[in-house]
Design a protein around this motif. Structure first.
Motif, PDB file in Angstrom:
ATOM      1  N   UNK A 199       0.840  -1.203   0.000  1.00 53.36           N
ATOM      2  CA  UNK A 199       0.000   0.000   0.000  1.00 53.36           C
ATOM      3  C   UNK A 199       0.872   1.249   0.000  1.00 53.36           C
ATOM      4  N   UNK A 200       1.907   1.246   0.838  1.00 53.83           N
ATOM      5  CA  UNK A 200       2.825   2.385   0.907  1.00 53.83           C
ATOM      6  C   UNK A 200       3.637   2.496  -0.387  1.00 53.83           C
ATOM      7  N   UNK A 201       4.173   1.367  -0.867  1.00 52.81           N
ATOM      8  CA  UNK A 201       4.974   1.358  -2.092  1.00 52.81           C
ATOM      9  C   UNK A 201       4.154   1.861  -3.284  1.00 52.81           C
ATOM     10  N   UNK A 202       2.937   1.352  -3.440  1.00 52.14           N
ATOM     11  CA  UNK A 202       2.112   1.737  -4.590  1.00 52.14           C
ATOM     12  C   UNK A 202       1.778   3.222  -4.553  1.00 52.14           C
ATOM     13  N   UNK A 203       1.508   3.732  -3.351  1.00 50.41           N
ATOM     14  CA  UNK A 203       1.226   5.166  -3.209  1.00 50.41           C
ATOM     15  C   UNK A 203       2.414   5.988  -3.684  1.00 50.41           C
ATOM     16  N   UNK A 204       3.618   5.618  -3.255  1.00 47.95           N
ATOM     17  CA  UNK A 204       4.807   6.360  -3.667  1.00 47.95           C
ATOM     18  C   UNK A 204       5.052   6.229  -5.168  1.00 47.95           C
ATOM     19  N   UNK A 205       4.754   5.058  -5.736  1.00 52.76           N
ATOM     20  CA  UNK A 205       4.922   4.871  -7.177  1.00 52.76           C
ATOM     21  C   UNK A 205       3.964   5.776  -7.943  1.00 52.76           C
ATOM     22  N   UNK A 206       2.726   5.907  -7.465  1.00 51.57           N
ATOM     23  CA  UNK A 206       1.768   6.808  -8.112  1.00 51.57           C
ATOM     24  C   UNK A 206       2.254   8.250  -8.054  1.00 51.57           C
ATOM     25  N   UNK A 207       2.703   8.672  -6.873  1.00 54.10           N
ATOM     26  CA  UNK A 207       3.134  10.057  -6.707  1.00 54.10           C
ATOM     27  C   UNK A 207       4.392  10.339  -7.538  1.00 54.10           C
ATOM     28  N   UNK A 208       5.337   9.397  -7.537  1.00 54.50           N
ATOM     29  CA  UNK A 208       6.620   9.640  -8.208  1.00 54.50           C
ATOM     30  C   UNK A 208       6.464   9.685  -9.728  1.00 54.50           C
ATOM     31  N   UNK A 209       5.696   8.745 -10.273  1.00 58.30           N
ATOM     32  CA  UNK A 209       5.481   8.796 -11.720  1.00 58.30           C
ATOM     33  C   UNK A 209       4.654  10.027 -12.086  1.00 58.30           C
ATOM     34  N   UNK A 210       3.705  10.377 -11.236  1.00 54.21           N
ATOM     35  CA  UNK A 210       2.937  11.598 -11.471  1.00 54.21           C
ATOM     36  C   UNK A 210       3.829  12.820 -11.514  1.00 54.21           C
ATOM     37  N   UNK A 211       4.853  12.821 -10.664  1.00 52.61           N
ATOM     38  CA  UNK A 211       5.802  13.944 -10.662  1.00 52.61           C
ATOM     39  C   UNK A 211       6.567  14.014 -11.974  1.00 52.61           C
ATOM     40  N   UNK A 212       6.987  12.869 -12.487  1.00 56.56           N
ATOM     41  CA  UNK A 212       7.704  12.855 -13.768  1.00 56.56           C
ATOM     42  C   UNK A 212       6.822  13.435 -14.882  1.00 56.56           C
ATOM     43  N   UNK A 213       5.565  13.019 -14.871  1.00 57.67           N
ATOM     44  CA  UNK A 213       4.641  13.490 -15.906  1.00 57.67           C
ATOM     45  C   UNK A 213       4.428  15.001 -15.787  1.00 57.67           C
ATOM     46  N   UNK A 214       4.160  15.468 -14.582  1.00 63.74           N
ATOM     47  CA  UNK A 214       3.907  16.894 -14.363  1.00 63.74           C
ATOM     48  C   UNK A 214       5.139  17.721 -14.692  1.00 63.74           C
ATOM     49  N   UNK A 215       6.301  17.264 -14.239  1.00 64.50           N
ATOM     50  CA  UNK A 215       7.545  17.996 -14.522  1.00 64.50           C
ATOM     51  C   UNK A 215       7.811  18.074 -16.022  1.00 64.50           C
ATOM     52  N   UNK A 216       7.505  16.997 -16.743  1.00 70.03           N
ATOM     53  CA  UNK A 216       7.744  17.001 -18.192  1.00 70.03           C
ATOM     54  C   UNK A 216       6.864  18.024 -18.897  1.00 70.03           C
ATOM     55  N   UNK A 217       5.632  18.201 -18.419  1.00 66.44           N
ATOM     56  CA  UNK A 217       4.732  19.178 -19.040  1.00 66.44           C
ATOM     57  C   UNK A 217       5.203  20.595 -18.754  1.00 66.44           C
ATOM     58  N   UNK A 218       5.616  20.881 -17.510  1.00 69.86           N
ATOM     59  CA  UNK A 218       6.145  22.209 -17.186  1.00 69.86           C
ATOM     60  C   UNK A 218       7.381  22.513 -18.039  1.00 69.86           C
ATOM     61  N   UNK A 219       8.195  21.503 -18.272  1.00 70.47           N
ATOM     62  CA  UNK A 219       9.410  21.703 -19.085  1.00 70.47           C
ATOM     63  C   UNK A 219       9.049  21.958 -20.542  1.00 70.47           C
ATOM     64  N   UNK A 220       8.137  21.172 -21.047  1.00 70.35           N
ATOM     65  CA  UNK A 220       7.767  21.284 -22.468  1.00 70.35           C
ATOM     66  C   UNK A 220       7.004  22.581 -22.742  1.00 70.35           C
TER      67      UNK A 220
ATOM     68  N   UNK B 214       7.030   6.751 -22.590  1.00 68.13           N
ATOM     69  CA  UNK B 214       7.119   6.700 -24.052  1.00 68.13           C
ATOM     70  C   UNK B 214       6.579   7.971 -24.717  1.00 68.13           C
ATOM     71  N   UNK B 215       7.425   8.576 -25.547  1.00 67.76           N
ATOM     72  CA  UNK B 215       7.091   9.767 -26.338  1.00 67.76           C
ATOM     73  C   UNK B 215       6.803  11.009 -25.494  1.00 67.76           C
ATOM     74  N   UNK B 216       7.077  10.935 -24.191  1.00 64.17           N
ATOM     75  CA  UNK B 216       6.734  12.067 -23.319  1.00 64.17           C
ATOM     76  C   UNK B 216       7.925  12.566 -22.518  1.00 64.17           C
ATOM     77  N   UNK B 217       8.656  11.646 -21.871  1.00 67.96           N
ATOM     78  CA  UNK B 217       9.696  12.086 -20.932  1.00 67.96           C
ATOM     79  C   UNK B 217      10.785  11.031 -20.817  1.00 67.96           C
TER      80      UNK B 217
END
Length: 402
Positions: free
Chosen positions: A91-112, A190-193
């Protein structure tokens, strides 16, 4: 070096391995540090907190890496060392995986979109933040980023870990330069970050669920964006939806009109409070004038003595400021509430040291206090003798001060 099973299979939560060493944690009494032959427990680092779980029956509350070896802090010493069962808190691991990948996605959009690369990242138990080198963003800009980030989630794009050679690295569209020169690990959406990262991530963007920006702070030229992903965003929506529904029911308005209704009630309440304060001030002026007109006289001085029930020091201070406007006036004010409080004050044309007078009588209520020659205040615990304190002050005024 410890074999990192969490890089081989980020969904692995149960494994069996050998304990290589157990030693007492010198910095935490009653704790032990365990080194495993291999581990699926992610150590704290890269902005991501460590995993928790169990090794045999010992609870793992902290995991860290030093010089290539990963240590697991546990609250008891395992009795077995060979082929012990280990379990990661999913439960803890999955939560962190959701947040961390979400951060990659959000950061990539701010950069782009705005050429703003993330300069800081914090994944906490309650929220996640990224820092961007820009003063601020408008609400429209944040909405644009948020919508694009969620569109990437809905595409359910594959996420991969890459270990490129030097030649391959130079050809990849990296969002930021790796901080190390060897054993470089990249996370590619893929194709994003594509960015260096040692954390754990989901295999597809769709598992993030949703990204919701909830706050923007300006910190010394840095824009700090706070956001929630996955179940955290869902729980936040539940909480806010319940609050909106409750406000809607109380004010008898549709959900879409709650802000306007609350704003209206707030402005009405502020106006009423302002009017109430004006009326209270007018009433208090009348009361103080009545106190002055009916005050006892010691020679040509007016002596106002008042003891109140259920009034606080703020009320006494307000009274004293109004009384000071009357000529040749001395006021001895007291309040008997949960605490016993007194204020002695005088007008500017009276040459009496109120601080000296207060200090002489305050021991009668087992109290202490002080102030200036014009106004002094204090408090005590012996409420039964409050009237005695006032009488003692009056006698001193009559026979020693006036």
């Amino acid at each position: 070096m410890t074999r990192k099973l969490f890089w081989e299979d980020q969904y692995l939560t149960s494994f069996t391995t050998d304990i290589l060493s157990i030693e007492e944690d010198k910095e935490n009494n009653g704790k032990y540090l365990i080194e495993l032959a291999e581990t699926a427990f992610y150590p704290e680092g890269g902005g991501q907190p460590n995993d928790e779980g169990e090794i045999a029956s010992a609870y793992v509350d902290y995991v860290f890496e030093t010089e290539g070896k990963i240590y697991h802090r546990v609250n008891s010493k395992p009795t077995e060392k060979n082929q012990v069962k280990c379990t990661v808190n999913w439960k803890r691991r999955h939560d962190f995986m959701q947040q961390h990948l979400g951060q990659h996605i959000l950061s990539s959009v701010f950069y782009r979109r705005f050429n703003c690369n993330t300069v800081g990242f914090h994944l906490g138990k309650e929220a996640v933040t990224i820092d961007l080198p820009r003063d601020s963003f408008t609400l429209d800009e944040l909405s644009l980023v948020e919508e694009e980030a969620n569109n990437i989630i809905y595409l359910n794009l594959p996420v991969s870990a890459l270990y490129p050679s030097d030649e391959e690295l130079s050809s990849l569209p990296l969002r930021k330069v790796p901080a190390v020169e060897e054993n470089i690990r990249l996370i590619e959406v893929k194709n994003v970050d594509c960015t260096p990262c040692g954390g754990t991530h989901l295999s597809h963007t769709g598992e993030v669920g949703v990204i919701k920006i909830i706050k923007l702070e300006k910190i010394r030229g840095i824009a700090r964006v706070e956001f929630l992903c996955g179940l955290r965003a869902f729980r936040d929506y539940q909480l806010k939806n319940e609050a909106i529904n409750s406000i809607s029911n109380i004010l008898s308005v549709p959900n879409a009109e709650t802000f306007e209704a609350v704003e209206r009630v707030y402005l009405e309440n502020r106006s009423m409070n302002k009017r109430l304060n004006q009326l209270n001030k007018t009433l208090l002026d009348y009361e103080v004038n009545d106190y002055y007109n009916n005050a006892d006289k010691i020679k040509d001085y007016s002596i106002i003595v008042k003891m109140f029930e259920n009034k606080d020091m703020k009320h006494l201070q307000l009274l004293s400021s109004l009384i000071n406007g009357y000529p040749k006036t001395i006021a001895l004010l007291a309040a008997k509430n949960q605490k016993v409080q007194v204020v002695f004050t005088r007008s500017s044309d009276v040459n009496i040291d109120m601080n000296k007078l207060l200090k002489e009588v305050i021991p009668l209520i087992d109290g202490k206090g002080g102030g200036t020659s014009v106004t002094a205040q204090g408090g005590g615990v012996n409420g039964n003798n409050l009237e005695g304190l006032l009488q003692a002050a009056i006698m001193k005024l009559k026979h020693e001060y006036v």
